[in-house]
Design a protein around this motif. Structure first.
Motif, PDB file in Angstrom:
ATOM      1  N   MET A  18      33.915  16.747  48.082  1.00 10.96           N
ATOM      2  CA  MET A  18      32.961  17.688  48.653  1.00 10.96           C
ATOM      3  C   MET A  18      33.290  19.122  48.223  1.00 10.96           C
ATOM      4  SD  MET A  18      31.841  18.018  52.670  1.00 10.96           S
ATOM      5  CE  MET A  18      31.548  16.251  52.755  1.00 10.96           C
ATOM      6  N   GLY A  19      34.599  19.431  48.187  1.00 10.44           N
ATOM      7  CA  GLY A  19      35.019  20.763  47.754  1.00 10.44           C
ATOM      8  C   GLY A  19      34.735  21.000  46.283  1.00 10.44           C
ATOM      9  N   LYS A  20      34.893  19.967  45.468  1.00 11.33           N
ATOM     10  CA  LYS A  20      34.595  20.086  44.035  1.00 11.33           C
ATOM     11  C   LYS A  20      33.105  20.387  43.827  1.00 11.33           C
ATOM     12  CE  LYS A  20      38.174  16.671  42.946  1.00 11.33           C
ATOM     13  NZ  LYS A  20      39.204  17.545  42.414  1.00 11.33           N
ATOM     14  N   ASP A  21      32.272  19.697  44.594  1.00  9.28           N
ATOM     15  CA  ASP A  21      30.830  19.932  44.480  1.00  9.28           C
ATOM     16  C   ASP A  21      30.482  21.374  44.841  1.00  9.28           C
ATOM     17  OD1 ASP A  21      30.471  17.311  43.734  1.00  9.28           O
ATOM     18  OD2 ASP A  21      29.896  16.613  45.739  1.00  9.28           O
ATOM     19  N   LYS A  22      31.127  21.896  45.895  1.00  8.81           N
ATOM     20  CA  LYS A  22      30.865  23.273  46.321  1.00  8.81           C
ATOM     21  C   LYS A  22      31.352  24.276  45.274  1.00  8.81           C
ATOM     22  CE  LYS A  22      28.687  23.037  50.187  1.00  8.81           C
ATOM     23  NZ  LYS A  22      27.348  23.663  50.341  1.00  8.81           N
ATOM     24  N   LEU A  23      32.490  23.972  44.645  1.00  7.53           N
ATOM     25  CA  LEU A  23      33.002  24.864  43.601  1.00  7.53           C
ATOM     26  C   LEU A  23      32.038  24.908  42.427  1.00  7.53           C
ATOM     27  CD1 LEU A  23      35.522  26.582  42.776  1.00  7.53           C
ATOM     28  CD2 LEU A  23      36.320  24.548  41.549  1.00  7.53           C
ATOM     29  N   LEU A  24      31.515  23.754  42.043  1.00  5.41           N
ATOM     30  CA  LEU A  24      30.561  23.693  40.935  1.00  5.41           C
ATOM     31  C   LEU A  24      29.268  24.412  41.304  1.00  5.41           C
ATOM     32  CD1 LEU A  24      29.921  22.458  38.124  1.00  5.41           C
ATOM     33  CD2 LEU A  24      28.984  20.479  39.336  1.00  5.41           C
ATOM     34  N   GLU A  25      28.781  24.175  42.507  1.00  3.41           N
ATOM     35  CA  GLU A  25      27.529  24.780  42.972  1.00  3.41           C
ATOM     36  C   GLU A  25      27.598  26.298  42.979  1.00  3.41           C
ATOM     37  OE1 GLU A  25      25.382  25.121  47.332  1.00  3.41           O
ATOM     38  OE2 GLU A  25      26.263  23.188  46.763  1.00  3.41           O
ATOM     39  N   ASN A  26      28.769  26.849  43.289  1.00  5.01           N
ATOM     40  CA  ASN A  26      28.924  28.302  43.384  1.00  5.01           C
ATOM     41  C   ASN A  26      29.532  28.924  42.127  1.00  5.01           C
ATOM     42  OD1 ASN A  26      28.369  29.293  46.410  1.00  5.01           O
ATOM     43  ND2 ASN A  26      29.276  27.242  46.492  1.00  5.01           N
ATOM     44  N   GLU A  27      29.509  28.173  41.009  1.00  2.00           N
ATOM     45  CA  GLU A  27      29.991  28.665  39.719  1.00  2.00           C
ATOM     46  C   GLU A  27      31.431  29.151  39.804  1.00  2.00           C
ATOM     47  OE1 GLU A  27      27.162  31.617  38.544  1.00  2.00           O
ATOM     48  OE2 GLU A  27      25.604  30.141  38.088  1.00  2.00           O
ATOM     49  N   GLY A  28      32.241  28.395  40.542  1.00  2.00           N
ATOM     50  CA  GLY A  28      33.625  28.786  40.735  1.00  2.00           C
ATOM     51  C   GLY A  28      34.473  28.682  39.484  1.00  2.00           C
ATOM     52  N   ILE A  29      34.218  27.667  38.639  1.00  2.00           N
ATOM     53  CA  ILE A  29      34.984  27.516  37.401  1.00  2.00           C
ATOM     54  C   ILE A  29      34.785  28.729  36.504  1.00  2.00           C
ATOM     55  CG2 ILE A  29      35.157  26.211  35.248  1.00  2.00           C
ATOM     56  CD1 ILE A  29      36.554  24.822  37.494  1.00  2.00           C
ATOM     57  N   ASP A  30      33.563  29.231  36.447  1.00  2.00           N
ATOM     58  CA  ASP A  30      33.255  30.411  35.631  1.00  2.00           C
ATOM     59  C   ASP A  30      34.102  31.605  36.073  1.00  2.00           C
ATOM     60  OD1 ASP A  30      32.067  32.011  33.771  1.00  2.00           O
ATOM     61  OD2 ASP A  30      30.250  32.381  34.928  1.00  2.00           O
ATOM     62  N   LEU A  31      34.169  31.838  37.394  1.00  2.00           N
ATOM     63  CA  LEU A  31      34.962  32.949  37.915  1.00  2.00           C
ATOM     64  C   LEU A  31      36.450  32.751  37.625  1.00  2.00           C
ATOM     65  CD1 LEU A  31      35.381  35.510  39.607  1.00  2.00           C
ATOM     66  CD2 LEU A  31      35.439  34.063  41.643  1.00  2.00           C
ATOM     67  N   LEU A  32      36.945  31.542  37.836  1.00  5.01           N
ATOM     68  CA  LEU A  32      38.367  31.281  37.619  1.00  5.01           C
ATOM     69  C   LEU A  32      38.749  31.465  36.148  1.00  5.01           C
ATOM     70  CD1 LEU A  32      38.762  28.154  39.925  1.00  5.01           C
ATOM     71  CD2 LEU A  32      39.696  30.441  40.341  1.00  5.01           C
ATOM     72  N   LEU A  33      37.860  31.101  35.245  1.00  6.04           N
ATOM     73  CA  LEU A  33      38.136  31.307  33.824  1.00  6.04           C
ATOM     74  C   LEU A  33      38.142  32.786  33.469  1.00  6.04           C
ATOM     75  CD1 LEU A  33      36.130  28.372  32.185  1.00  6.04           C
ATOM     76  CD2 LEU A  33      38.613  28.687  32.206  1.00  6.04           C
ATOM     77  N   LEU A  34      37.258  33.562  34.105  1.00  7.90           N
ATOM     78  CA  LEU A  34      37.275  35.015  33.889  1.00  7.90           C
ATOM     79  C   LEU A  34      38.616  35.605  34.328  1.00  7.90           C
ATOM     80  CD1 LEU A  34      33.701  36.136  35.024  1.00  7.90           C
ATOM     81  CD2 LEU A  34      34.670  36.298  32.728  1.00  7.90           C
ATOM     82  N   MET A  35      39.109  35.134  35.465  1.00 10.38           N
ATOM     83  CA  MET A  35      40.400  35.619  35.956  1.00 10.38           C
ATOM     84  C   MET A  35      41.524  35.166  35.030  1.00 10.38           C
ATOM     85  SD  MET A  35      40.046  35.067  40.077  1.00 10.38           S
ATOM     86  CE  MET A  35      41.469  36.070  40.469  1.00 10.38           C
ATOM     87  N   ALA A  36      41.438  33.925  34.525  1.00  8.26           N
ATOM     88  CA  ALA A  36      42.475  33.416  33.634  1.00  8.26           C
ATOM     89  C   ALA A  36      42.506  34.171  32.312  1.00  8.26           C
ATOM     90  CB  ALA A  36      42.249  31.923  33.377  1.00  8.26           C
ATOM     91  N   LYS A  37      41.366  34.723  31.921  1.00  6.21           N
ATOM     92  CA  LYS A  37      41.277  35.435  30.642  1.00  6.21           C
ATOM     93  C   LYS A  37      41.552  36.929  30.790  1.00  6.21           C
ATOM     94  CE  LYS A  37      38.200  36.120  26.679  1.00  6.21           C
ATOM     95  NZ  LYS A  37      36.861  35.812  26.091  1.00  6.21           N
ATOM     96  N   HIS A  38      40.965  37.549  31.828  1.00  3.42           N
ATOM     97  CA  HIS A  38      41.017  39.006  31.942  1.00  3.42           C
ATOM     98  C   HIS A  38      41.831  39.507  33.136  1.00  3.42           C
ATOM     99  CE1 HIS A  38      37.988  39.262  28.811  1.00  3.42           C
ATOM    100  NE2 HIS A  38      37.162  38.500  29.507  1.00  3.42           N
ATOM    101  N   GLY A  39      42.211  38.611  34.012  1.00  6.23           N
ATOM    102  CA  GLY A  39      42.858  39.054  35.236  1.00  6.23           C
ATOM    103  C   GLY A  39      44.282  39.531  35.033  1.00  6.23           C
TER     104      GLY A  39
END
Length: 648
Positions: free
Chosen positions: A369-390
């Motif tokens: 259920m948490g994975k679905d919510k992360l996908l729905e809210n574009e969480g992977i996109d944000l986490l990748l931005l942090m992994a690249k620029h954070g």
């Protein structure tokens, strides 16, 4: 109407006040005992005036510099010590049994009733009920004495103490509510010497009388603008209430009740809604209350599967935009501020909130259920931005969270999203980082510093999850495999180097563990027969400890590396890209073969097999959704390892 709250900013009655001469005169005479004792104070008999002056100085010194060389004479110290002992003895004699407690609760109930009557009768004339309110305040604070008599906690519940407190939590004076929260916080604090069973009886007694729900309802209203959040009284009261909630959550099972109201068909208690709205309020500097709200969220989600489920399904209205908001949405919004920077080092509350938000996110994304919510809210996109620029810290936490989000057989959509958002270049740039190829990196004890630096284990875990979850023959999986082929298999070479360094680290820890085991085994022959059973139990505990140490010091990393090697060998059987031949060649140079890799996978498979053969319950209907997911995940992982071994 006169502001009655301001009348309770005085020093509390339960707080020790300055000792005055009038309070001590009888004790002083008793201590002196005779004219001879009086002579020791000076060369002549001390007059009343001199005595008064001396003790006024004593009291002043106690307040301002008693422990800082204030100049107390030896006799003054003896007198003060005697007085302290007398006060302590009197206090201990007063607080000692159930009868005393019953008397205190009866008094509190009587004082509360009197205050309610006077408030109702003289609602427009506060001066006529202020005295009763002060008496009520003192009676409430007097309950703090129970911290020294925790054996009376069960009696407190049985005598109806929480019925009285529950009624008082709707008091019109917010200071009364704050004092109640303060007392409850003190009685349930970690510092109190109470047993787990005593605390459990106390906390469940409070919950039964709706004290927890009443405390939640007393959290400050957030129907206000951002610029109106300067009410110190609200901050302090909220902080005290959150402290009580945290203490309550330490009792097993209570975390399940913080977000879910079971008396209302699994309705909402209001706490989650309050926390999310509190996190959305912008502050120039993160306040203690906002940080504490994030901490309560993190604690609750880590402890309770039911609360994690409630977190995922509840939707609220954003008071500023009137849009629907969810828990996942609020966490990601709060973390988005740090996509290109870490919290400032000097902002302690902000740094702690940052950690708590990530801890909460990691707890949630491990369920389907948490994975679905992360996908729905574009969480992977944000986490990748942090992994690249954070910042350094943000990168580490982002990669760790992605690892948890992808680490199951139900993460196919997230794996595709990861590749589609250009996650592979970010991942393999970190995989090829020179710092991971340095031997000193592998000398660190486990991954204790992984929250400050990107963890190699997290990187390897993500690669394993991508191989497992990306669909066969999908374009995204071909891109993953191609990463190991490009530049003359350089990433295969780096993977095998990580394997060699990990084995070196394991050889070192194995020598240490073998020495400890040998030393421990030598003790058995010299033990008495009755002590050998204890020795066996101790040995089992030590074996578990040694296993964990080895696991954290490279055992888990070796499993990840060898699973990736097995996946590459399996995929190359279908595609003939030369990856398997390269792996065999590199292993041969180290006098090893694919059989060594297979042995690692066999050990890995055996580790997870007991979870399948010895379930806690044979009745799947009794398992929670997350427990069922965990059993299914263990079964799928075991099957996957079995298939991979066939290619080795």
């Amino acid at each position: 109407m006169t502001d009655t709250d301001s009348l309770f900013k005085k020093q509390s009655a339960s707080t020790p006040r300055k000792r005055r001469l009038d309070d001590l005169s009888d004790l002083v005479k008793k201590y002196k005992g005779s004219d001879e004792n009086e002579q020791r104070i000076g060369s002549s008999t001390v007059t009343n005036a001199t005595e008064t002056q001396e003790f006024d100085e004593l009291v002043s010194d106690e307040e301002g510099g008693r422990f800082f060389g204030g100049g107390l004479s030896k006799e003054q110290e003896e007198i003060l010590e005697y007085v302290d002992q007398f006060d302590k003895q009197a206090e201990e004699e007063e607080v000692q049994n159930r009868s005393w407690l019953k008397k205190q609760l009866t008094k509190l109930e009587r004082v509360a009733a009197k205050n309610a009557q006077l408030r109702a009768k003289f609602a427009e004339t506060p001066q006529k009920f202020i005295e009763s309110e002060e008496e009520l305040d003192r009676s409430i604070k007097g309950l703090s004495a129970l911290t020294d008599r925790t054996e009376l906690y069960a009696d407190f519940v049985e005598l109806g103490g929480f019925k009285i407190i529950s009624n008082l939590l709707i008091h019109e004076n917010s200071d009364i509510v704050a004092d109640l929260a303060q007392v409850l916080q003190e009685l349930t604090d970690d510092d109190v010497d109470t047993s787990e069973s005593q605390l459990a009886v106390f906390v469940h007694g409070a919950i039964k009388e709706d004290v927890l729900q009443s405390l939640i309802l007393n959290l400050s209203s957030l129907e206000i603008g951002e610029n109106d959040l300067d009410n110190t009284e609200d901050y302090e009261r909220d902080f005290k209430i959150l402290s009580v909630i945290e203490n309550f959550s330490s009792v097993p099972g209570v975390a399940d009740l913080l977000f879910v109201d079971y008396e209302n068909e699994r309705g909402d208690t209001g706490l989650l809604r309050w926390i999310l709205r509190r996190l959305l309020i912008k502050e120039e500097h993160v306040s203690q209350t906002k940080q504490y709200a994030a901490e309560i969220l993190s604690i609750t989600l880590q402890k309770s599967a039911l609360s994690r489920e409630q977190f995922c399904i509840q939707v609220y209205k954003d008071p500023t935009t009137n849009d629907d908001i969810s828990g996942m949405d609020v966490i990601l919004r709060s973390l988005a501020v740090y996509r290109i920077r870490d919290p400032l080092a000097e902002e302690v509350e902000e740094a702690e909130m940052f950690e708590n938000l990530f801890d909460a996110l990691v707890s949630v994304v491990q369920s389907s259920m948490g994975k679905d919510k992360l996908l729905e809210n574009e969480g992977i996109d944000l986490l990748l931005l942090m992994a690249k620029h954070g910042g350094k810290h943000g990168k580490a936490r982002a990669m760790k969270t992605i690892d948890y989000a992808l680490s199951s057989g139900e993460s196919s959509s997230l794996a595709l999203d990861f590749v589609n958002n250009n996650g592979l270049p970010i991942l393999f740039k970190q995989f090829m980082s020179p710092k991971f190829a340095e031997a000193k990196h592998f000398k660190r004890r486990g991954e204790s510093n992984s929250d400050l630096h990107v963890s190699l284990d997290a990187i390897l875990g993500i690669i394993v999850s991508l191989f497992r979850n990306l669909p066969d023959s999908a374009q995204q999986k071909m891109k993953l495999i191609a990463k190991f082929v490009e530049k003359d298999f350089e990433k295969v070479g780096k993977l095998l180097k990580y394997r060699r360094l990990t084995l070196e680290m394991l050889d070192h820890i194995d020598i240490i563990i073998d020495a400890e085991r040998s030393q421990f085994v030598k003790r058995k022959p010299i033990l008495e027969e009755e002590d050998k059973d204890i020795w066996e139990t101790d040995l089992q505990a030590r074996e578990a400890e040694w296993y964990i140490r080895r696991h954290e010091s490279g055992g888990f990393r070796l499993q990840l590396v060898d699973v990736i090697i097995a996946w590459l060998a399996a995929e190359d059987d279908d595609n003939g890209l030369g990856i398997k031949d390269k792996i065999i060649s590199l292993l041969r140079s180290e006098k090893r073969t694919l059989v060594d890799v297979k042995m690692t996978l066999e050990d890995y498979k055996n580790e997870i097999s007991p979870d399948l053969s010895n379930p806690e319950s044979d009745d799947n209907d009794q398992l929670s959704n997350e427990e069922s997911e965990q059993r299914r995940e263990a079964s799928d992982l075991s099957d996957m390892l079995g298939v991979l071994m066939e290619f080795l």
